[in-house]
Structure formats: C-alpha cells, structure tokens
Design a protein around this motif. Structure first.
Motif, short mmCIF file in Angstrom:
data_model
loop_
_atom_site.label_atom_id
_atom_site.label_comp_id
_atom_site.label_asym_id
_atom_site.label_seq_id
_atom_site.Cartn_x
_atom_site.Cartn_y
_atom_site.Cartn_z
N LEU A 197 -4.83 24.31 24.67
CA LEU A 197 -6.07 24.63 23.96
C LEU A 197 -6.69 23.41 23.30
CD1 LEU A 197 -5.27 28.01 22.17
CD2 LEU A 197 -7.11 27.60 23.82
N ALA A 198 -5.86 22.47 22.86
CA ALA A 198 -6.39 21.30 22.16
C ALA A 198 -7.41 20.56 23.02
CB ALA A 198 -5.25 20.37 21.73
N ARG A 199 -6.98 20.16 24.20
CA ARG A 199 -7.89 19.43 25.08
C ARG A 199 -9.04 20.31 25.57
NH1 ARG A 199 -9.32 17.41 30.05
NH2 ARG A 199 -9.43 15.12 30.14
N ARG A 200 -8.74 21.57 25.87
CA ARG A 200 -9.76 22.47 26.41
C ARG A 200 -10.88 22.68 25.39
NH1 ARG A 200 -6.97 27.51 27.52
NH2 ARG A 200 -5.78 26.18 28.94
N LEU A 201 -10.53 22.93 24.14
CA LEU A 201 -11.55 23.16 23.10
C LEU A 201 -12.37 21.90 22.84
CD1 LEU A 201 -9.46 25.26 20.56
CD2 LEU A 201 -11.36 26.08 21.97
N PHE A 202 -11.70 20.74 22.82
CA PHE A 202 -12.41 19.49 22.57
C PHE A 202 -13.41 19.21 23.69
CE2 PHE A 202 -13.23 15.01 22.66
CZ PHE A 202 -13.31 14.64 21.33
N MET A 203 -12.95 19.30 24.91
CA MET A 203 -13.80 18.96 26.04
C MET A 203 -14.94 19.96 26.23
SD MET A 203 -13.02 16.11 27.20
CE MET A 203 -11.71 14.91 27.20
N LYS A 204 -14.72 21.20 25.88
CA LYS A 204 -15.78 22.19 26.01
C LYS A 204 -17.00 21.78 25.21
CE LYS A 204 -16.82 27.09 25.33
NZ LYS A 204 -16.29 28.42 24.88
N GLU A 205 -16.78 21.19 24.04
CA GLU A 205 -17.91 20.81 23.19
C GLU A 205 -18.38 19.38 23.41
OE1 GLU A 205 -19.35 20.96 18.51
OE2 GLU A 205 -17.34 21.63 19.07
N HIS A 206 -17.48 18.46 23.78
CA HIS A 206 -17.84 17.04 23.76
C HIS A 206 -17.77 16.32 25.10
CE1 HIS A 206 -18.03 17.33 19.43
NE2 HIS A 206 -16.81 17.82 19.40
N LYS A 207 -17.32 16.97 26.14
CA LYS A 207 -17.17 16.29 27.43
C LYS A 207 -18.48 15.71 27.93
CE LYS A 207 -15.49 17.01 32.16
NZ LYS A 207 -14.85 17.99 33.08
N GLN A 208 -19.58 16.45 27.80
CA GLN A 208 -20.86 15.98 28.31
C GLN A 208 -21.34 14.75 27.54
OE1 GLN A 208 -23.97 18.92 28.36
NE2 GLN A 208 -25.31 17.71 29.66
N VAL A 209 -21.15 14.76 26.23
CA VAL A 209 -21.55 13.61 25.42
C VAL A 209 -20.75 12.38 25.84
CG1 VAL A 209 -21.57 12.64 23.09
CG2 VAL A 209 -22.31 14.99 23.46
N PHE A 210 -19.45 12.54 26.02
CA PHE A 210 -18.61 11.42 26.43
C PHE A 210 -19.04 10.90 27.81
CE2 PHE A 210 -14.58 10.89 23.81
CZ PHE A 210 -15.16 11.39 22.67
N ARG A 211 -19.41 11.81 28.69
CA ARG A 211 -19.83 11.41 30.03
C ARG A 211 -21.11 10.58 29.98
NH1 ARG A 211 -20.19 16.36 33.69
NH2 ARG A 211 -17.91 16.11 33.67
N VAL A 212 -22.08 11.03 29.19
CA VAL A 212 -23.35 10.30 29.07
C VAL A 212 -23.13 8.94 28.44
CG1 VAL A 212 -25.59 10.29 27.92
CG2 VAL A 212 -24.78 12.38 29.04
N LEU A 213 -22.34 8.89 27.36
CA LEU A 213 -22.09 7.61 26.69
C LEU A 213 -21.31 6.66 27.58
CD1 LEU A 213 -21.24 8.84 23.07
CD2 LEU A 213 -23.34 7.74 23.85
N GLY A 214 -20.38 7.20 28.36
CA GLY A 214 -19.62 6.35 29.28
C GLY A 214 -20.52 5.75 30.35
#
Length: 393
Positions: free
Chosen positions: A310-327
């Motif tokens: 759940l830790a990774r799943r919850l984090f990525m659900k909210e922030h994965k897209q932001v990390f992808r754009v910034l990367g």
C-alpha cells in the motif's frame, strides 16, 4: 519489550511515520543517530504546512519570489501569487518532528542501525547505542526503513535497495546579509549553470538571518565545495560567516519495490522519493512516511503481507504523474548549458509561471486550464527545438 513498529531514521519521513502510528494506538520505537543535519534548501509548500500541521514558529522565512538564473547570468523573477514558500532549518525542523512523535508516545532511541535479525520469536533490529557503542536489540512486528538515500535497511532487505541512483548535494549555512544587489531575503535563487553543476543546479535559499547556499551533481569528479565557493563569490556572499557545512546523497528515482514481502517497508529517501528536476524532498518524504505508516497499520490489523504494498501504491497514485513530468523536464533541459538557457527563457512565460507554482503549492498537476497546458506543450517543443529565440532580460 516488543514494539509494533521500529522506525529506522528520524528525519521528516521517519518522524512522520512514527507520529502517525502512535496516534493510531501502536507501540513505536524511533531509532535515529541524532546530531546529524541533512543538507537541504529547506523549502516547504503550503500544502505540507496544512497537511502536517506545521506551526508558523517553525518557518524561518516566507519566500514570495523565485529567481531562475541562466548560465549567461540572465534571470527571470517569478512572483508567488496568493501564497508563499515556507523555509525551515533542518537542524530545528527535524528535531521538532521527532519531539512531536515522542510527545505522542513514540520511544526515541539514540543509535545507529546495524542489521535485522530474525528467529522464531520474530524480527529484531540490531543497533549500536550512541552512548556506549554496544550492540543492542529492539524487537518488532514490522520495520520501517527511513534511513536515507544510502539506506542500510533497503540495501539489506529490499530488492534493488542497494542500487538507488543519487546526486551528491552539498551546502553551506551562512550568516546572511541584509538585502543587496545580488541577495534578497524574500527570494529563492535557483542557478542553472554548468560551471556550478553540470547536471543539476545551485541554490541560494534565505533562512531568515541565515541562508543555505549549495548545489548538487551526479558527476563524481565535480568539486562540490569549490563549486559552492564559486557560487558564493558570484553572488557577493564570500565574506559571510559560515555557520556549518553539510553534504549528503539525494536519490533520483523511486524504487520499484518498497517492501520485502515480509516485515519491512521503506519510506522517504530510502524509497527514492525526491522530485526530479527540483530535488524537492521534504514534502515527499513526509508523505512517504505517512503512506508507510498506513501500510504498516494495515498489515498489523489484517496480517496480510500484501498490505505492505500500500505504501508505494498510495504514493504513486497521487504523485506518479508529477514525477514523470518533472523527470522528463530534467532529461530535456539539464543536459547542456544551451538547454539551460532555453529553460530559463521558457520561464518568462506567464502560463508556465502560473501553472508551475500552482502545481508546487498544491502538489498536483493543475487540470483546470487545458488550453494553458496545450500552449505550454507547444512552447516547450519550440524552445527545445530552437524555433524560438532565447528571451533576454
């Protein structure tokens, strides 16, 4: 004594995890080396202040302008409208978070993590006591590894945890002058210059009566101390009294796995959750601590191993897209000074400024103005391709 959870690492991530867990009724030990301060610009957005109940007394400055500086010395000042960026000093901010967790009921243990042993009686965290250097043991049902980018918990327990890519960050805390032609105590300066960092950036962030001046780089041959001295010289800060110097790794990419499928889950830098491009870590570390606590509490309640995911799943659900754009932005613009010039030029655009800081303040990509996103995408391609001339200040 057996704890429900032993949290290894008492920075923002570990302290947040410990605080959340004890407030939900769990017995928690917070193991930290103490006495070490991480190099950090110290910027926190309003969403962090609201989500984690940070009192105004912890803010050493409120920033209302961000200055982007190009390799040629051109700059663009971006106003932070209808808000501010809060600045904290990690020496006091981390201690505040640990003290809050202790006040809520966590046991703070001063020591250095050594290893995790397991036997028929359960999981045991072995640590070296800070006071006398002897090895001691804390027994727990679960362990949260929040011990930084070169996490020993991750390296020992989680697949891929020994291969986290990182940049080396270094900064110097100095006694800051009053406002000068090159320094503004209400402005954060971000310097995109290959002479300071060939693949990241340098910064000058006010901390009230002090300032953090530093840089980061993945290139091992870079002399981070000399680069910081050059940065100070270029901005008229050489003669400011140096209070302390600090260096540490900053991870570049979230790990593919944050748990070992048994009794360990990672959080914060140990899980690699620092934003690409900006290097922002405090907010994401604290969110990482919160989702790790959520996963641990779920596992303790249900007994299901998969709940640690759940830790990774919850984090990525909210922030994965932001990390992808910034990367993508970091990969596109940080590779050369010519690209950095074009990035600073792009920052002159009002749409870019507004959407960037709305996203920063709220920690999500802004979807309210689709036409603005389309315009930015077109402008971005035009700058990268060289179809537009570099904007001059």
């Amino acid at each position: 004594m057996q704890y429900d959870v032993v949290v290894v690492g008492g920075g923002p991530s570990g302290a947040t995890a410990a605080d959340d867990l004890v407030r939900s009724g769990h017995r928690v030990a917070l193991l930290d080396r103490l006495g070490r301060i991480k190099p950090c610009g110290g910027a926190i957005p309003p969403r962090l202040i609201a989500d984690f109940f940070i009192p105004d007394a912890q803010l050493v400055a409120k920033i209302t302008t961000a200055r982007m500086v190009s390799p040629s010395g051109r700059h663009v000042d971006i106003p932070i409208e209808d808000g501010f960026v809060g600045m904290v000093d990690r020496e006091h901010f981390d201690a505040f978070l640990r003290d809050r967790a202790v006040a809520a009921g966590a046991d703070l243990i001063a020591g250095t993590f050594v290893r995790i042993d397991r036997d028929a009686d359960g999981t045991h965290v072995v640590y070296r006591d800070k006071a006398d250097g002897t090895e001691r043991t804390l027994s727990a049902r679960l362990v949260i590894g929040a011990d930084g980018a070169r996490s020993k918990v991750a390296a020992q327990c989680v697949p891929g945890g020994d291969r986290i890519p990182y940049v080396i960050a270094y900064h110097e805390i100095v006694e800051a002058p009053q406002a000068t032609a090159t320094y503004d105590p209400t402005r954060c300066d971000v310097i995109y210059d290959g002479r300071i960092s060939p693949d990241f950036y340098g910064w000058i962030f006010p901390h009230g009566g002090q300032a953090s001046i530093g840089m980061g780089s993945l290139v091992k041959s870079v002399d981070v101390k000399q680069a910081t001295a050059d940065l100070r010289a270029a901005h008229g800060l050489t003669d400011c009294k140096t209070i302390r110097r600090e260096g540490a790794p900053i991870p570049l990419k979230p790990l593919d796995r944050w748990d070992n499928g048994r009794d360990v889950v990672l959080a914060g830098d140990a899980a690699g959750v620092v934003a690409p491009s900006s290097g922002e870590g405090i907010y994401y570390a604290m969110v990482g601590g919160r989702v790790a606590a959520t996963a641990a509490a779920a596992k303790l309640r249900t007994g299901r191993i998969k709940d640690l995911q759940l830790a990774r799943r919850l984090f990525m659900k909210e922030h994965k897209q932001v990390f992808r754009v910034l990367g993508a932005m970091q990969n596109a613009y940080y590779r050369s000074d010519e690209r950095r010039e074009r990035f600073v030029s792009l920052c002159h655009d009002v749409d870019v400024q507004k959407l960037t800081f709305e996203a920063y303040m709220n920690k999500s990509l802004v979807k309210a103005r689709p036409m603005a996103h389309l315009k930015i995408g077109i402008k971005n391609l035009a700058h990268l391709s060289g179809l537009v001339a570099v904007t001059r200040t």
